[in-house]
Design a protein around this motif. Structure first.
Motif, PDB file in Angstrom:
ATOM      1  N   ARG A  27       2.666   6.597  15.428  1.00  0.00           N
ATOM      2  CA  ARG A  27       2.526   6.198  14.039  1.00  0.00           C
ATOM      3  C   ARG A  27       2.137   4.731  13.905  1.00  0.00           C
ATOM      4  N   TYR A  28       2.209   4.006  15.015  1.00  0.00           N
ATOM      5  CA  TYR A  28       2.162   2.549  14.932  1.00  0.00           C
ATOM      6  C   TYR A  28       0.835   1.923  15.346  1.00  0.00           C
ATOM      7  N   VAL A  29      -0.229   2.721  15.428  1.00  0.00           N
ATOM      8  CA  VAL A  29      -1.530   2.138  15.755  1.00  0.00           C
ATOM      9  C   VAL A  29      -2.478   2.352  14.578  1.00  0.00           C
ATOM     10  N   THR A  30      -3.600   1.624  14.625  1.00  0.00           N
ATOM     11  CA  THR A  30      -4.601   1.800  13.575  1.00  0.00           C
ATOM     12  C   THR A  30      -5.077   3.240  13.581  1.00  0.00           C
ATOM     13  N   GLY A  31      -5.167   3.818  12.402  1.00  0.00           N
ATOM     14  CA  GLY A  31      -5.541   5.225  12.335  1.00  0.00           C
ATOM     15  C   GLY A  31      -4.312   6.077  12.133  1.00  0.00           C
ATOM     16  N   GLY A  32      -3.167   5.508  12.500  1.00  0.00           N
ATOM     17  CA  GLY A  32      -1.902   6.186  12.230  1.00  0.00           C
ATOM     18  C   GLY A  32      -1.231   5.513  11.056  1.00  0.00           C
ATOM     19  N   GLY A  33       0.030   5.790  10.846  1.00  0.00           N
ATOM     20  CA  GLY A  33       0.715   5.111   9.758  1.00  0.00           C
ATOM     21  C   GLY A  33       1.916   5.879   9.273  1.00  0.00           C
TER      22      GLY A  33
END
Lengths: 89, 239
Positions: free
Chosen positions: B126-132
């Motif tokens: 959840r913690y990278v760009t593209g996730g959230g």
């Protein structure tokens, strides 16, 4: 090797370097004695920085909540037609 | 690996998720059209009628695609996976939550990543760009970030999201890793990925979005934090 042992060995290596520095007197002794404190403080600051930066850059996705609502509506619609009980719980 | 011969067993532990499980089943079928899969629902004796809804879903989609493997009462996540594994006929296993915080639309990206890289485990982050994440207030984000930094510093885990539970495993790998895990709750998820990492399994990550729908139910009190720290120390010592 268990991870805690890896960390411990790293600590031993750093300590050995520090003791070496103490004995070799390349840096004035007073400074060398303070190195562990500098190290720990730097580590703490780095940690806080990482937390702060991570918090600022925390990825959020507000549009996902809307998309999810759409998906839920679509799913409920389909399932109701096919005889699956999708009454609210 | 011949893509045509892969079968994915999706294990979903449920407890009082009567509505959500129906929605998830629909969404899985929607997003995995040309994939050979089965959904194994491990229900821990839900009193809300989950099993009745599942029977209706089985009538709709087929008993070979939706396997209901219930247990008598709430027995915990780790054992739910073990139970589900016993009935899994696929060569890959996906684990995901039943409350729609994990969206089935990401399943194709897990599968694609695994096929591209040959990884043993693909974990959602959840913690990278593209996730959230959606639905967390500042305090929650702070705790999450703090916990993550601490875990990264102490454990060097090679993944960015340790407590995530949306993962694809090769079945043999899951069987191997799960047999050596003893923790409960989210520490269990951490233990799984850390042990897998220590054993040298190839782990890849894909970004996922996580919509936290359990608003207001703050699962992060003082006792949770203590549990987490104990979990970190346990993992440092035993992995």
């Amino acid at each position: 090797m268990k991870h805690v042992l890896k960390l411990f060995s790293l600590l031993v290596v750093i300590s050995a370097l520090w003791i070496g520095l103490l004995q070799a007197s390349i840096i004035p002794r007073t400074h060398t004695w303070l190195l562990p404190i500098y190290f720990i403080v730097s580590l703490g600051c780095y940690g806080l920085l990482m937390v702060g930066v991570g918090l600022m850059r925390f990825p959020t996705c507000p549009q996902e909540a809307l998309l999810l609502q759409k998906d839920i509506a679509e799913a409920k619609d389909f399932l109701k037609k096919k005889g699956v009980d999708v009454g609210s719980d | 690996m011949d893509a045509a011969k892969n079968k994915y067993s999706i294990i979903v532990p449920t407890y009082n998720e009567r509505l959500n499980i129906a929605l998830i089943v629909y969404l899985i079928f929607k997003h995995l059209r040309d994939v050979d899969f089965e959904i194994i629902v491990v229900d821990d004796g839900s009193p809300d009628g989950t099993r009745e809804v599942l029977k209706q879903l089985q009538d709709l989609y087929g008993e070979d695609r939706i396997l209901l493997r219930p247990r008598a009462k709430k027995l915990g996540l780790g054992t739910a996976y073990v139970h589900g594994l016993k009935h899994a006929s696929g060569n890959f296993v996906v684990i995901m939550d039943a409350d729609l915080s994990h969206h089935p639309k990401y399943l194709p990206s897990f599968i694609k990543k695994q096929m591209e890289t040959g990884a043993s485990i693909v974990t959602g982050t959840r913690y990278v760009t593209g996730g959230g994440v959606h639905g967390w207030n500042l305090m929650r984000k702070l705790t999450s970030r703090g916990a993550n930094v601490l875990a990264q510093t102490l454990l060097w885990p090679c993944v960015s999201d340790l407590t995530g539970s949306f993962r694809l495993y090769k079945k043999s790998v899951l069987e191997d890793v799960i047999s050596s895990c003893v923790s409960k709750g989210y520490v269990f998820q951490m233990e799984m990925i850390v042990r897998a990492s220590r054993k040298g399994y190839h782990i890849e990550e894909v970004p996922i979005t996580f919509v936290d729908r359990v608003f207001g139910s703050s699962k992060l009190g003082g006792s949770e934090i203590v549990e987490y720290l104990k979990g970190l120390i346990y993992l440092m010592i035993t992995t």
